[in-house]
Design a protein around this motif. Structure first.
Motif, PDB file in Angstrom:
ATOM      1  N   ARG A   6       0.858  -1.193   0.000  1.00  0.00           N
ATOM      2  CA  ARG A   6       0.000   0.000   0.000  1.00  0.00           C
ATOM      3  C   ARG A   6       0.895   1.244   0.000  1.00  0.00           C
ATOM      4  O   ARG A   6       1.877   1.321   0.746  1.00  0.00           O
ATOM      5  CB  ARG A   6      -0.901   0.003   1.238  1.00  0.00           C
ATOM      6  N   ALA A   7       0.549   2.219  -0.808  1.00  0.00           N
ATOM      7  CA  ALA A   7       1.364   3.434  -0.919  1.00  0.00           C
ATOM      8  C   ALA A   7       0.505   4.597  -1.343  1.00  0.00           C
ATOM      9  O   ALA A   7      -0.534   4.420  -1.989  1.00  0.00           O
ATOM     10  CB  ALA A   7       2.496   3.218  -1.929  1.00  0.00           C
ATOM     11  N   THR A   8       0.932   5.798  -0.973  1.00  0.00           N
ATOM     12  CA  THR A   8       0.308   7.014  -1.475  1.00  0.00           C
ATOM     13  C   THR A   8       0.870   7.290  -2.869  1.00  0.00           C
ATOM     14  O   THR A   8       1.883   6.697  -3.263  1.00  0.00           O
ATOM     15  CB  THR A   8       0.605   8.204  -0.556  1.00  0.00           C
ATOM     16  N   PRO A   9       0.245   8.196  -3.643  1.00  0.00           N
ATOM     17  CA  PRO A   9       0.778   8.494  -4.975  1.00  0.00           C
ATOM     18  C   PRO A   9       2.244   8.919  -4.963  1.00  0.00           C
ATOM     19  O   PRO A   9       3.011   8.531  -5.845  1.00  0.00           O
ATOM     20  CB  PRO A   9      -0.138   9.626  -5.467  1.00  0.00           C
ATOM     21  N   GLY A  10       2.632   9.675  -3.951  1.00  0.00           N
ATOM     22  CA  GLY A  10       4.024  10.120  -3.870  1.00  0.00           C
ATOM     23  C   GLY A  10       4.998   9.013  -3.516  1.00  0.00           C
ATOM     24  O   GLY A  10       6.207   9.164  -3.711  1.00  0.00           O
ATOM     25  N   GLU A  11       4.489   7.919  -2.996  1.00  0.00           N
ATOM     26  CA  GLU A  11       5.350   6.803  -2.590  1.00  0.00           C
ATOM     27  C   GLU A  11       5.307   5.626  -3.563  1.00  0.00           C
ATOM     28  O   GLU A  11       5.994   4.626  -3.357  1.00  0.00           O
ATOM     29  CB  GLU A  11       4.912   6.302  -1.216  1.00  0.00           C
ATOM     30  N   ALA A  12       4.513   5.744  -4.614  1.00  0.00           N
ATOM     31  CA  ALA A  12       4.289   4.604  -5.500  1.00  0.00           C
ATOM     32  C   ALA A  12       5.584   4.086  -6.116  1.00  0.00           C
ATOM     33  O   ALA A  12       5.867   2.882  -6.103  1.00  0.00           O
ATOM     34  CB  ALA A  12       3.294   4.979  -6.593  1.00  0.00           C
ATOM     35  N   MET A  13       6.408   4.978  -6.667  1.00  0.00           N
ATOM     36  CA  MET A  13       7.628   4.532  -7.314  1.00  0.00           C
ATOM     37  C   MET A  13       8.615   3.949  -6.312  1.00  0.00           C
ATOM     38  O   MET A  13       9.348   3.001  -6.626  1.00  0.00           O
ATOM     39  CB  MET A  13       8.262   5.688  -8.081  1.00  0.00           C
ATOM     40  N   ALA A  14       8.639   4.497  -5.088  1.00  0.00           N
ATOM     41  CA  ALA A  14       9.507   3.935  -4.050  1.00  0.00           C
ATOM     42  C   ALA A  14       9.046   2.532  -3.681  1.00  0.00           C
ATOM     43  O   ALA A  14       9.859   1.644  -3.402  1.00  0.00           O
ATOM     44  CB  ALA A  14       9.513   4.844  -2.813  1.00  0.00           C
ATOM     45  N   ALA A  15       7.728   2.304  -3.678  1.00  0.00           N
ATOM     46  CA  ALA A  15       7.194   0.972  -3.383  1.00  0.00           C
ATOM     47  C   ALA A  15       7.579  -0.017  -4.478  1.00  0.00           C
ATOM     48  O   ALA A  15       7.923  -1.171  -4.199  1.00  0.00           O
ATOM     49  CB  ALA A  15       5.678   1.039  -3.226  1.00  0.00           C
ATOM     50  N   VAL A  16       7.515   0.425  -5.741  1.00  0.00           N
ATOM     51  CA  VAL A  16       7.935  -0.430  -6.856  1.00  0.00           C
ATOM     52  C   VAL A  16       9.414  -0.779  -6.710  1.00  0.00           C
ATOM     53  O   VAL A  16       9.815  -1.952  -6.862  1.00  0.00           O
ATOM     54  CB  VAL A  16       7.679   0.264  -8.202  1.00  0.00           C
ATOM     55  N   ALA A  17      10.231   0.218  -6.414  1.00  0.00           N
ATOM     56  CA  ALA A  17      11.670  -0.007  -6.274  1.00  0.00           C
ATOM     57  C   ALA A  17      11.968  -0.988  -5.151  1.00  0.00           C
ATOM     58  O   ALA A  17      12.827  -1.864  -5.280  1.00  0.00           O
ATOM     59  CB  ALA A  17      12.380   1.321  -6.022  1.00  0.00           C
ATOM     60  N   GLU A  18      11.251  -0.868  -4.036  1.00  0.00           N
ATOM     61  CA  GLU A  18      11.468  -1.769  -2.908  1.00  0.00           C
ATOM     62  C   GLU A  18      11.067  -3.194  -3.269  1.00  0.00           C
ATOM     63  O   GLU A  18      11.731  -4.163  -2.887  1.00  0.00           O
ATOM     64  CB  GLU A  18      10.677  -1.288  -1.702  1.00  0.00           C
ATOM     65  N   ALA A  19       9.965  -3.337  -3.999  1.00  0.00           N
ATOM     66  CA  ALA A  19       9.527  -4.671  -4.418  1.00  0.00           C
ATOM     67  C   ALA A  19      10.576  -5.331  -5.301  1.00  0.00           C
ATOM     68  O   ALA A  19      10.915  -6.511  -5.107  1.00  0.00           O
ATOM     69  CB  ALA A  19       8.194  -4.570  -5.157  1.00  0.00           C
ATOM     70  N   VAL A  20      11.091  -4.585  -6.274  1.00  0.00           N
ATOM     71  CA  VAL A  20      12.098  -5.129  -7.186  1.00  0.00           C
ATOM     72  C   VAL A  20      13.381  -5.455  -6.435  1.00  0.00           C
ATOM     73  O   VAL A  20      14.019  -6.490  -6.675  1.00  0.00           O
ATOM     74  CB  VAL A  20      12.368  -4.124  -8.326  1.00  0.00           C
ATOM     75  N   ARG A  21      13.766  -4.588  -5.495  1.00  0.00           N
ATOM     76  CA  ARG A  21      14.991  -4.828  -4.721  1.00  0.00           C
ATOM     77  C   ARG A  21      14.871  -6.098  -3.896  1.00  0.00           C
ATOM     78  O   ARG A  21      15.778  -6.931  -3.873  1.00  0.00           O
ATOM     79  CB  ARG A  21      15.269  -3.632  -3.807  1.00  0.00           C
ATOM     80  N   GLN A  22      13.733  -6.259  -3.198  1.00  0.00           N
ATOM     81  CA  GLN A  22      13.556  -7.449  -2.375  1.00  0.00           C
ATOM     82  C   GLN A  22      13.480  -8.720  -3.210  1.00  0.00           C
ATOM     83  O   GLN A  22      13.886  -9.789  -2.758  1.00  0.00           O
ATOM     84  CB  GLN A  22      12.304  -7.306  -1.513  1.00  0.00           C
TER      85      GLN A  22
END
Length: 226
Positions: A62-78
């Motif tokens: 779950r993420a706010t619009p401003g955090e969406a790309m950071a959430a994608v990056a974290e998913a790919v990193r993990q």
């Protein structure tokens, strides 16, 4: 009357086709009493979608619009992905260092099979069934992108979420190539042994993007695996 003639006569009667040339009987009205619209508020709607996705074995972030790309990056990193395909219409920035975003310029199935995953948007998501629909729009790309790679990160925004299937159908163009996704790809043999990844990705991760007011008490940037 032979058995064949009797079967054909019943079919004609059901279709209202009177072979004698007379007036066909009026067809029975088809009941349309099913629900066509949901009544859930945004918070409950998103919670229901997340719950259904987890039931299917998805990871939901779950993420706010401003955090969406950071959430994608974290998913790919993990995930440890190093090469991910990105549709031409998806504006994606901020991937971790060392991760290559590969543009789809008509990659062959063999080439798609060598990448670590794909990142796409979505056309609509259905909360009650936990289904995500892709329609081949520029941020989703062609159908092969979401079927060949073994790992799929899908970005779903709050305004794309509806409660019921009829609501989703009203938003979709039946002339477009639609892909309906309810969790990671899975199938079972005659002995009911479940196998994942036969007809699509074994791992589906959803980034559910909503304003803070639409998330209730759900923590932002959290990953909740099924």
């Amino acid at each position: 009357m032979t058995a064949r003639e009797e079967v054909l006569a019943r079919i004609r009667a059901a279709l209202g086709d009177d072979a004698s040339g007379g007036t066909a009987p009026a067809r029975d009205a088809v009941p349309r009493g099913y629900r066509t619209r949901g009544e859930l508020d945004l918070t409950v709607l998103l919670d229901l979608l997340a719950e259904r996705l987890r039931d299917y074995g998805c990871t939901v972030r779950r993420a706010t619009p401003g955090e969406a790309m950071a959430a994608v990056a974290e998913a790919v990193r993990q995930r440890g992905a190093r090469r991910v395909v990105v549709p031409p219409g998806l504006d994606l920035t901020g991937l971790p260092a060392g991760v290559d975003a590969i543009a789809d310029d008509g990659l062959s199935p063999a080439a798609l099979d060598t990448v670590d995953g794909v990142i796409t948007g979505a056309a609509v998501a259905i909360a009650e069934t936990g289904t995500i629909v892709l329609d081949g729009a520029p941020d989703q790309g062609r159908r092969a992108l979401s079927l060949v790679p073994d790992y799929h990160v899908c970005i779903v925004r709050a305004e794309q979420v509806v409660a019921l299937v009829p609501e989703a159908l009203a938003r979709l163009d039946p002339g477009r190539p639609l892909t309906w996704i309810s969790g990671p790809s899975a199938t079972s043999d005659i002995e009911l042994d479940r196998v994942q990844g036969v007809h699509g990705p074994r791992t589906l991760e959803v980034i559910l993007v909503a304003p803070l007011s639409g998330q209730g008490s759900v923590p932002l940037m959290g990953a909740d695996a099924g």
